[in-house]
Design an enzyme around this catalytic site. Structure first.
Site, PDB file in Angstrom:
ATOM      1  N   GLY A  31       0.808  -1.215   0.000  1.00  0.00           N
ATOM      2  CA  GLY A  31       0.000   0.000   0.000  1.00  0.00           C
ATOM      3  C   GLY A  31       0.836   1.257   0.000  1.00  0.00           C
ATOM      4  CG  LEU A  33      -0.954   1.787  -3.884  1.00  0.00           C
ATOM      5  CD1 LEU A  33      -2.113   1.444  -4.822  1.00  0.00           C
ATOM      6  CD2 LEU A  33       0.052   0.646  -3.843  1.00  0.00           C
ATOM      7  CG  HIS A  34       5.319   5.029  -4.617  1.00  0.00           C
ATOM      8  ND1 HIS A  34       5.977   4.378  -5.638  1.00  0.00           N
ATOM      9  CD2 HIS A  34       5.653   4.375  -3.483  1.00  0.00           C
ATOM     10  CE1 HIS A  34       6.698   3.392  -5.143  1.00  0.00           C
ATOM     11  NE2 HIS A  34       6.505   3.354  -3.828  1.00  0.00           N
ATOM     12  CG  HIS A  37       3.248   0.769  -5.453  1.00  0.00           C
ATOM     13  ND1 HIS A  37       3.388   1.767  -4.518  1.00  0.00           N
ATOM     14  CD2 HIS A  37       3.796  -0.342  -4.916  1.00  0.00           C
ATOM     15  CE1 HIS A  37       3.993   1.272  -3.450  1.00  0.00           C
ATOM     16  NE2 HIS A  37       4.252   0.004  -3.657  1.00  0.00           N
ATOM     17  CD  GLN A  61       7.704  -7.461   3.651  1.00  0.00           C
ATOM     18  OE1 GLN A  61       6.834  -8.186   3.209  1.00  0.00           O
ATOM     19  NE2 GLN A  61       8.360  -6.603   2.884  1.00  0.00           N
ATOM     20  N   GLY A 149       9.454  -4.306  -8.641  1.00  0.00           N
ATOM     21  CA  GLY A 149      10.216  -3.118  -9.016  1.00  0.00           C
ATOM     22  C   GLY A 149      11.719  -3.314  -8.812  1.00  0.00           C
ATOM     23  CE  LYS A 151      11.952   1.623  -3.312  1.00  0.00           C
ATOM     24  NZ  LYS A 151      12.398   1.042  -2.013  1.00  0.00           N
TER      25      LYS A 151
END
Ligand code: PAF
Length: 283
Positions: A31, A33-34, A37, A61, A149, A151
């Site tokens: 969540g 979100l940017h 995402h 995690q 992603g 990243k």
């Protein structure tokens, strides 16, 4: 857009879609979100017939409880964004739908050496938690495609290994990092960076670019690492956790560039106690 909080309802919805020959694309998220995402959602929309996004801040995690509790949550904004993007189904469960009973987590993954470097070294148990939740989600959604992603490059590598070792029939896609204008990698954690120090956050990306230029011009990996350490630590609000050169073929640290096409520069550090990570490829 269908919204599910129970895995049983999501499974009932996806069954007929799958039987009708629909290809399912899956974007797992926590969540907040940017644009990063959205790039994953858009890649799925292009390729799959039905795009499923999960929103779940996965407690297993987080090696640091405080970090978990501070993780940004913006469920209703996230839903609005996903609707605009044309996401077909969202799975946003409570903890007890995925961990029953909550807090108990007995299955352990072992990814060998890759778990002992970079994120694995500084966030013990992190990848075990990632693998556990990703496995659960893959089993529930049973997607044809899944999108991760760049990243989180090491996470991508772990998921690639998971898909291979557990014989999942899922196509894994790596989607490039989306950046702010000054280069800062988009991340949900960026929301926590105070305005007054925000310009300095871009130094992590700038140091990756500087490091890459130095390597291209013939500096050794060790000289480059020393330089970047001084560059980051010269700024009082910033702390370096690691700056490393990685052979992405087997995901190992290297002090020599042997394979230019499979080499990445990876960085992690803190700004005002907020942990940021980033990476770029050597080429
Ligand atoms: O990358 C993330 O946001 C998370 O690690 C993931 C893959 C959604 C698992 O919780």
């Amino acid at each position: 857009m269908k919204v599910f909080s129970l895995k049983s309802d999501l499974i009932s919805y996806l069954g007929p879609e799958r039987s009708n020959g629909m290809k399912i694309g899956f974007v797992p998220t926590m969540g907040a979100l940017h644009e990063g995402h959205l790039a994953l959602i858009r890649a799925s929309k292009k390729e799959a017939d039905c795009t499923v996004c999960s929103i779940f801040v996965n407690p297993t995690q987080f090696n640091n409880r405080k970090d978990f509790l501070k993780y940004p949550v913006s469920l209703s904004e996230d839903m609005d964004i996903l609707k605009i993007e044309g996401c077909n189904a969202v799975y946003a469960p409570g903890e007890d739908d995925l961990y029953d009973p909550p807090g108990v987590n007995t299955v352990k993954f072992n990814f060998g050496k890759v778990e002992t470097i970079l994120e694995g070294k500084y966030r013990p148990e992190h990848f075990n938690g990632v693998a556990l939740i990703v496995t659960k989600l893959f089993n529930i959604v049973q997607p044809h495609f899944t999108y991760f992603g760049q990243k989180d490059l090491q996470q991508y590598f772990i998921v690639r290994q998971l898909i291979h070792d557990l014989c999942y029939n899922i196509q894994l896609r790596l989607i490039p990092t989306v950046r702010e204008k000054d280069g800062l990698a988009q991340s949900s954690r960026n929301r926590r960076i105070p305005e007054n120090v925000r310009p300095e956050a871009a130094l992590f990306y700038k140091s990756l670019i500087t490091g890459r230029d130095m390597l291209h011009k013939g500096s050794t990996v060790n000289e480059t690492k020393e330089y970047i350490k001084d560059m980051i630590e010269g700024h009082p609000g910033l702390q370096l956790e690691y700056f490393e050169v990685v052979d992405t073929e087997k995901f190992t640290l290297t002090d020599q560039i042997n394979n230019k096409n499979n080499t990445a520069l990876c960085i992690a550090g803190y700004i005002n106690n907020i942990r940021l990570i980033d990476n770029i490829m050597y080429i």
